[in-house]
Design an enzyme around this catalytic site. Structure first.
Site, PDB file in Angstrom:
ATOM      1  N   LYS A 217      -7.310   0.428  -3.479  1.00 21.13           N
ATOM      2  CA  LYS A 217      -6.046   0.082  -2.826  1.00 21.13           C
ATOM      3  C   LYS A 217      -6.234  -0.662  -1.506  1.00 21.13           C
ATOM      4  O   LYS A 217      -7.314  -0.705  -0.928  1.00 21.13           O
ATOM      5  CB  LYS A 217      -5.188   1.335  -2.654  1.00 21.13           C
ATOM      6  CG  LYS A 217      -4.573   1.779  -3.982  1.00 21.13           C
ATOM      7  CD  LYS A 217      -3.508   2.814  -3.826  1.00 21.13           C
ATOM      8  CE  LYS A 217      -2.840   3.074  -5.195  1.00 21.13           C
ATOM      9  NZ  LYS A 217      -1.918   4.200  -5.131  1.00 21.13           N
ATOM     10  N   ARG A 251      -7.091   9.585  -9.713  1.00 21.23           N
ATOM     11  CA  ARG A 251      -6.720   8.473 -10.607  1.00 21.23           C
ATOM     12  C   ARG A 251      -7.525   7.252 -10.191  1.00 21.23           C
ATOM     13  O   ARG A 251      -7.376   6.754  -9.074  1.00 21.23           O
ATOM     14  CB  ARG A 251      -5.214   8.215 -10.489  1.00 21.23           C
ATOM     15  CG  ARG A 251      -4.673   7.122 -11.389  1.00 21.23           C
ATOM     16  CD  ARG A 251      -3.158   6.977 -11.182  1.00 21.23           C
ATOM     17  NE  ARG A 251      -2.596   5.959 -12.051  1.00 21.23           N
ATOM     18  CZ  ARG A 251      -2.523   4.662 -11.747  1.00 21.23           C
ATOM     19  NH1 ARG A 251      -3.001   4.228 -10.586  1.00 21.23           N
ATOM     20  NH2 ARG A 251      -1.983   3.804 -12.602  1.00 21.23           N
TER      21      ARG A 251
END
Length: 270
Positions: A217, A251
């Site tokens: 991210k 995740r």
């Protein structure tokens, strides 16, 4: 005493170890791997490789949620994921569906999926909670916000979760079906994201398993000044710290590597 997370006919023993959720983007425009796996053949190959590398859950997405993403209809989303969901439901694994649309959730649960991973925490589609409840499915309630402004970050995030959990329970979703996700990168500045990582353990007050999604991210990219495909080491740091701070499921895109990070971290702290 073990806590059993119930996912239709599947169970995960929370606290025993960290579980790995592998990301399968069946989209042309996801921020990290858009277009790489968006055919049935490539998607299945990717899913089976992630399972071989240690994924306990395969999270299938048919709509990108990256910043500036183009929304798609439920029909378009289903056209991208329906075939692979049916195929994956023939394999012995846990299937999660990354969607905020109850119509998509319904079709995928009909086909045998086990979890609905809702980036709006049951607060965007008024029918979502009832659909999840009807199937006894697991649900990931993720925190999200349109604008990255907070009165008190942790209190505001917890308040969002309390509202979502109330929606879930009133719809008939059972406590043992629920996971929470702090929503790293969604409606948050870099400082918000770093603070949530530092204080992740405070979310344990809610009493639900924590799923953490930090893989590749922008938080990592901004700290390290690296492109999306160079963020594995940064992801590893967030996975290790996340587990220390109470994450039960991570995740990730890089399953083999993060499985190793999780196993080593578990060996030291569990």
């Amino acid at each position: 005493m073990a806590y059993m997370l119930k996912l239709r006919d599947k169970e995960l023993e929370i606290g025993k170890r960290t579980y790995i959720m592998g990301i399968l983007n069946m989209t042309p425009d996801s921020f990290s791997d858009g277009g790489k796996y968006n055919t049935l053949e490539k998607g299945m190959e990717r899913a089976l490789k992630m399972m071989e590398d240690g994924a306990d859950i395969i999270d299938v997405g048919g709509e990108s949620s990256r910043p500036g993403y183009e929304p798609v209809t439920a029909e378009e989303e289903l056209s991208r994921i329906n075939d692979i969901v049916k195929k994956l439901c023939e394999v012995d694994t846990i299937i999660s569906i990354d969607t905020m649309k109850s119509k998509v959730a319904y079709e995928c649960l009909e086909n045998g999926a086990h979890i609905i991973n809702d980036i709006w925490g049951l607060q965007r589609d008024p029918d979502m909670a009832k659909v999840v409840a009807d199937y006894g499915a697991g649900v990931v309630i993720m925190h999200n916000k349109e604008v990255a402004e907070y009165h008190d970050l942790l209190k505001d995030v917890i308040s969002f979760f309390e509202k979502s959990i109330d929606i879930a329970l009133k719809a008939g979703i059972k406590k043992e079906n629920i996971m929470i996700d702090p929503g790293i990168g969604f409606g948050k500045t870099l400082e918000h994201n770093l603070t949530l990582m530092k204080r992740l353990d405070e979310l344990k007050i809610l009493g639900f398993p924590i799923l953490l999604g930090t893989s590749r991210k922008s938080m990592i990219g901004r700290v390290l000044n690296l492109d999306v495909n160079e963020r594995m080491e940064g992801t590893a740091a967030t996975v290790a710290v996340g587990i220390v701070k109470g994450a039960d499921i991570v995740r990730v895109h890089d399953v083999k590597e993060m499985w190793r990070v999780a196993k080593m971290t578990d060996a030291m702290i569990r």
